[in-house]
Scaffold this active site. Sequence first.
Site, mmCIF file in Angstrom:
data_model
loop_
_atom_site.group_PDB
_atom_site.id
_atom_site.type_symbol
_atom_site.label_atom_id
_atom_site.label_comp_id
_atom_site.label_asym_id
_atom_site.label_seq_id
_atom_site.Cartn_x
_atom_site.Cartn_y
_atom_site.Cartn_z
ATOM 1 N N TYR A 87 -6.300 10.596 4.055
ATOM 2 C CA TYR A 87 -4.910 10.916 3.737
ATOM 3 C C TYR A 87 -4.857 11.726 2.444
ATOM 4 O O TYR A 87 -5.879 12.110 1.892
ATOM 5 C CB TYR A 87 -4.078 9.639 3.718
ATOM 6 C CG TYR A 87 -4.046 8.985 5.080
ATOM 7 C CD1 TYR A 87 -3.365 9.589 6.142
ATOM 8 C CD2 TYR A 87 -4.754 7.811 5.338
ATOM 9 C CE1 TYR A 87 -3.374 9.031 7.415
ATOM 10 C CE2 TYR A 87 -4.766 7.247 6.615
ATOM 11 C CZ TYR A 87 -4.082 7.862 7.645
ATOM 12 O OH TYR A 87 -4.099 7.325 8.912
ATOM 13 N N GLN B 85 0.839 -1.191 0.000
ATOM 14 C CA GLN B 85 0.000 0.000 0.000
ATOM 15 C C GLN B 85 0.877 1.245 0.000
ATOM 16 O O GLN B 85 1.690 1.451 0.909
ATOM 17 C CB GLN B 85 -0.940 0.057 1.205
ATOM 18 C CG GLN B 85 -1.959 1.190 1.026
ATOM 19 C CD GLN B 85 -2.764 1.478 2.259
ATOM 20 O OE1 GLN B 85 -2.211 1.821 3.305
ATOM 21 N NE2 GLN B 85 -4.078 1.372 2.161
#
Length: 400
Positions: A197, A115
């Site tokens: 994010y 990720q």
Amino acid sequence: MPFVKGFEPISLRDTNLFEPIKIGNTQLAHRAVMPPLTRMRATHPGNIPNKEWAAVYYGQRAQRPGTMIITEGTFISPQAGGYDNAPGIWSDEQVAEWKNIFLAIHDCQSFAWVQLWSLGWASFPDVLARDGLRYDCASDRVYMNATLQEKAKDANNLEHSLTKDDIKQYIKDYIHAAKNSIAAGADGVEIHSANGYLLNQFLDPHSNKRTDEYGGTIENRARFTLEVVDALIETIGPERVGLRLSPYGTFNSMSGGAEPGIIAQYSYVLGELEKRAKAGKRLAFVHLVEPRVTDPSLVEGEGEYSEGTNDFAYSIWKGPIIRAGNYALHPEVVREQVKDPRTLIGYGRFFISNPDLVYRLEEGLPLNKYDRSTFYTMSAEGYTDYPTYEEAVDLGWNKN
């Protein structure tokens, strides 16, 4: 730790959860996925994956052949970070340790996806200032919360709204991180555009107050995420790229279901992915955080948004979909969800406490409780010391 009390496990052996499925170039033996789980065991300085424990941890959870493992969030560059004990994948030393981790996963005949992570306003401005780095965000007219605003003032590191040149550099950093991931032996990467994010901050009108081509409209807010998608498609191939989204998420001050245009925003993103798919560039998967869990910092059952569903995604995106959010204790819900042949299920916190989770799901066995206090501690405790079912029985956990 004893087993979870009040939980009645159900065997999922006879469901699609234990049917094989192809994700990109990888043939999975089942559809129980280990999703990204931040554990804060990397070493500082250098954001280096833990050389003593990380390969053991991932290898334990990859023990069932054919399991898809998505790593913890991994910084694409120093500028994308700001947490000392989360790993990166920009340096040679980091890549060297990731090679060991991927080898441990592959030794179990399972699959490793990285990720790729950029924090944006969820970072710590004082940590960034210490390292001579900016406190980046989509637009500097709004802070994530008052605490971080004060920290930014105290550190003399106020929010920095990304310029177009900054965005171009981030895309280069994503490319570099993706290349490093594949060179280290990963099977693919997941672009993190969820949970508040940086990329998610561009998608959300609460955090994105821009007036240029990266803000103001649904299409513009999606531009940065889609530019990263396109860059990685061209760099490592669409079959090695997945995308994580959290339409209803409120973590890190995202709007979630309170935003009237949220379905339209994510429908556009999914539609753009499907356009690319029809042009021969289908991503390996889309990974959706469910409205069952709008804030991953809360315990199971808290923060559920009951007025929304991710079912809309299926009518737009025609590829595989990973659904994650409070499924481990609800096998009856999983049984229904996996009736769709494109669905995989991500199991988070209970993959931490049950290294043999896939076996337990298959057999309908009790689950080890997890210890939240050890989620982010620099220790092997709560990381590599959770027992398998047989080991737990030997310890007498079934009698507690």
